[in-house]
Design a protein around this motif. Structure first.
Motif, PDB file in Angstrom:
ATOM      1  N   THR A  21     -10.366  -2.763   3.297  1.00 27.62           N
ATOM      2  CA  THR A  21     -10.622  -4.089   2.738  1.00 27.62           C
ATOM      3  C   THR A  21     -12.071  -4.236   2.296  1.00 27.62           C
ATOM      4  O   THR A  21     -12.355  -4.901   1.305  1.00 27.62           O
ATOM      5  N   GLU A  34       7.905  -1.458   9.131  1.00 26.15           N
ATOM      6  CA  GLU A  34       6.537  -1.981   9.177  1.00 26.15           C
ATOM      7  C   GLU A  34       6.555  -3.447   9.620  1.00 26.15           C
ATOM      8  O   GLU A  34       7.397  -4.227   9.184  1.00 26.15           O
ATOM      9  N   SER A  80      -6.980  -6.071   9.906  1.00 26.30           N
ATOM     10  CA  SER A  80      -5.656  -6.566  10.300  1.00 26.30           C
ATOM     11  C   SER A  80      -5.020  -5.472  11.153  1.00 26.30           C
ATOM     12  O   SER A  80      -5.639  -4.440  11.377  1.00 26.30           O
ATOM     13  N   ASP A 127      -2.469   2.349   3.074  1.00 24.53           N
ATOM     14  CA  ASP A 127      -3.463   2.857   4.037  1.00 24.53           C
ATOM     15  C   ASP A 127      -2.852   3.113   5.420  1.00 24.53           C
ATOM     16  O   ASP A 127      -2.948   4.212   5.975  1.00 24.53           O
ATOM     17  N   THR A 164      -5.130  -0.411   0.648  1.00 18.38           N
ATOM     18  CA  THR A 164      -4.521  -1.644   1.140  1.00 18.38           C
ATOM     19  C   THR A 164      -3.424  -2.034   0.140  1.00 18.38           C
ATOM     20  O   THR A 164      -3.476  -1.652  -1.026  1.00 18.38           O
ATOM     21  N   ALA A 165      -2.444  -2.789   0.588  1.00 19.82           N
ATOM     22  CA  ALA A 165      -1.335  -3.149  -0.307  1.00 19.82           C
ATOM     23  C   ALA A 165      -0.696  -4.433   0.227  1.00 19.82           C
ATOM     24  O   ALA A 165      -0.791  -4.707   1.412  1.00 19.82           O
ATOM     25  N   ARG A 219       1.895 -12.959   9.952  1.00 25.28           N
ATOM     26  CA  ARG A 219       2.670 -12.042   9.117  1.00 25.28           C
ATOM     27  C   ARG A 219       3.986 -11.693   9.802  1.00 25.28           C
ATOM     28  O   ARG A 219       5.030 -11.718   9.200  1.00 25.28           O
ATOM     29  N   LYS A 223       6.312  -3.338  -0.914  1.00 30.69           N
ATOM     30  CA  LYS A 223       5.614  -4.480  -1.535  1.00 30.69           C
ATOM     31  C   LYS A 223       6.266  -4.977  -2.820  1.00 30.69           C
ATOM     32  O   LYS A 223       5.954  -6.065  -3.267  1.00 30.69           O
TER      33      LYS A 223
END
Ligand SMILES: Nc1ncnc2c1ncn2[C@@H]1O[C@H](COP(=O)(O)OP(=O)(O)O)[C@@H](O)[C@H]1O
Ligand SMILES: O=C(CO)[C@@H](O)[C@@H](O)COP(=O)(O)O
Length: 556
Positions: A13, A327, A295, A272, A93-94, A388, A206
């Motif tokens: 990040t 995940e 995170s 990542d 990151t995604a 999340r 994603k």
């Protein structure tokens, strides 16, 4: 054949880092970190244009700078000949995404778009597409879209569909002008090879892509917004290549810039956290990998596709070929500690830390370790950047209970460490109760190296032993492993990630084991955490959302 090497580049990040790895044993011979010059842009663009709440952007030039500074530096430090570096792998990151032209140029590089926030990279933690995510979830639920179950039943505002739709709603000209929307992982790989290809990991987790079914149907997109009907075959088009595949070879131009040989194999991009899984040697089910930094991403392999409340996603071959990769995650962990350190530490504590020659984290951690579990009398919810998993709600916020006039900053710091551990336990229980076993824990990322107290608290709260990655740069090591697989055994690399993991993955001998008395106290505190979690998070009291509404009105 000379000894062979690969380079892994991990884009976090706040910075990107390159690691040069010996392929015979996974030894990391050098690493180099390049902080992003423009950091996370969450208040304004470089030109001074102000951003609204919940925005988080980045500058794509910073990503190129990582390649141009960190790769030559690891070559310089080691003195290794460029021709002996046979592969490069990238993780990112995604969903960190950007609009590009047909030539792959980011729209924010074009003079006419420089002041338009939607032309820039939307970082994973850009949460301003929540209205689009809410609408997506409503339409998906109304239509009984089955694919949503693979994502714990909820599509996040962090992901590609919500972010893309936000661009269409708020900046239709940027949407029109974009030839494609791409993950930053794929864009950087495209900068190395000259061609953008999509990777199955970011596409699966994603962009809601499925190995057998592809993307959600056009009928679904049409129901969302008729302008989106052809989204997948236009702006998100492009072949999706599996992890471990070769995306292409290093171009002459890029090779000259970064000091490697043209033709070097470049692996398809990866997320990542997911790149860390083979790097700690996890290639079979039951072992939860926690990538702990800004995170936490929780990663787990399973034999079959199961539904788990609030998981971020399950993707076939999404981490290791042959398994379903699960995940889940917490959208702020290190970020919460950083907020506390920056915003809540009084002058006397800063003075004491300075006198002791400690940074504030180290000082607060030392003082917090003198406390026993439960002794602070505090309990916090870890929702400083929303939740999340398992609630999937970015509109939730943080809270701390039990404060008195005697509360000390290190007690609050400890309560925040504990809150994040309770959040992880909630995730473990969600997996476990849905038949995806979690038998062992592995930790990697910056936090396990920085904070032993944190790791002991995680072992105590989860009542599980935690193994720690030997690598300081685990995702980068994993990426180097994928680079070696892209090169293949004929060139001195490997033919599969499982083969690479056998030779290159390592964990430390030191582990963190649960301490029985601590476990007992944390079991009690966890019950309270769950009560609070459900009260604020499952609709009994929507005060957090009402406060956000009041705030938005007051800021108009
Ligand atoms: N001693 C410490 N204890 C706990 N957290 C720390 C400590 N030092 C730094 N941090 C936190 O670590 C986070 C950075 O983690 P790191 O893994 O290095 O970064 P990234 O997530 O960008 O890869 C920051 O959010 C920072 O607040
Ligand atoms: O969302 C994901 C992975 O799915 C991560 O990229 C995101 O949490 C950022 O991770 P870091 O904490 O910067 O390592």
């Amino acid at each position: 054949m000379n000894k062979k090497y690969a380079i892994g580049v991990d884009y976090g990040t706040q910075s990107g880092r390159a690691v040069l790895v010996d392929l015979s044993n996974g030894e990391e011979l050098a690493d180099h970190v390049t902080p992003y010059r423009h950091h996370v842009m969450d208040e304004e663009l470089p030109s001074g244009v102000k951003l609204e709440h919940d925005w988080a952007l980045q500058h794509p030039q910073d990503y190129i700078e990582v390649l141009e500074r960190s790769i030559p530096e690891v070559l310089r430090i080691t003195g290794i000949a460029p021709e002996d570096v046979i592969g490069i792998g990238i993780d990112f990151t995604a969903c960190t995404m950007l609009p590009v032209t047909a030539e792959g140029t980011p729209l924010c590089f074009l003079e006419q778009h420089i002041d338009n926030p939607h032309a820039w990279v939307k970082l994973w933690k850009h949460h301003a597409a929540q209205p689009e995510a809410d609408a997506l979830n409503e339409v998906a639920a109304a239509r009984g879209e089955k694919w949503v179950r693979r994502y714990g039943g909820t599509i996040s505002s962090e992901w590609m569909l919500a972010k893309t739709w936000q661009i269409l709603n708020e900046a239709p000209s940027i949407y029109e002008e974009a030839d494609k929307f791409v993950e930053a992982a794929d864009w950087v790989v495209g900068q190395l090879t000259g061609t953008i290809v999509r990777n199955s990991c970011t596409a699966g987790y994603k962009s809601n892509w499925h190995k057998q079914e592809g993307y959600p149907s056009e009928a679904f997109f049409k129901a969302l917004d008729p302008r989106l009907e052809k989204l997948m075959s236009t702006k998100l088009r492009g072949a999706v290549l599996p992890l471990g595949a070769k995306a292409g070879e290093l171009t002459e131009t890029m090779a000259a810039k970064i000091g490697l040989q043209p033709g070097t194999a470049v692996a398809v991009g990866n997320i990542d956290a997911h790149a860390a899984v083979p790097a700690v040697g996890v290639v079979t089910p039951g072992k939860l990998v926690m990538a702990m930094g800004t995170s936490i991403c929780h990663l787990l392999l399973g034999e079959e596709e199961r539904e788990v409340e609030g998981m971020c996603g399950v993707v076939e071959d999404g981490m290791i070929p042959g398994y379903y990769g699960y995940e889940a995650g917490q959208s702020a962990v290190g970020d919460i500690f950083e907020w506390f350190v920056e915003e809540c530490v009084p002058a006397y504590a800063r003075r004491e830390a300075e006198e002791a020659g400690e940074n504030i984290h180290v000082y607060l951690t030392r003082k917090a370790s003198e406390l026993k579990p439960g002794q602070s009398g505090l309990l916090a919810l870890d929702w400083w950047n929303g939740n999340r998993s398992v609630l999937v709600d970015t509109n939730l916020t943080g809270t701390m209970l039990g404060l008195t006039l005697l509360t000390k900053p290190w007690e609050m710091y400890r309560a925040l460490l504990e809150a994040t551990a309770f959040g992880t336990r909630k995730i473990i229980e969600a997996f476990h109760t849905n038949g995806v076993n979690v038998d062992e824990l592995y930790a990697c990322g910056g936090l396990p190296q920085k904070n032993k107290l944190l790791m002991q608290i995680y072992a105590d709260v989860t009542n599980r032993e935690i193994k720690i990655a030997a690598s300081k740069q685990t995702p980068a090591l994993g990426s180097a492993m994928f680079g070696a697989v892209a090169a293949g055994s004929a060139k001195g690399g490997y033919d599969s990630i499982v083969d690479a993991a056998k030779k290159m993955a390592r964990v430390r001998e030191e582990t963190f084991k649960p301490i029985a008395e601590h476990v007992a106290v944390y079991n009690r505190l966890y019950e309270e955490y769950v009560a609070l979690h459900d009260y604020y998070g499952r609709g009994t009291n929507e005060v957090m959302k009402r406060l956000k509404e009041i705030k938005a009105k007051a800021s108009e």
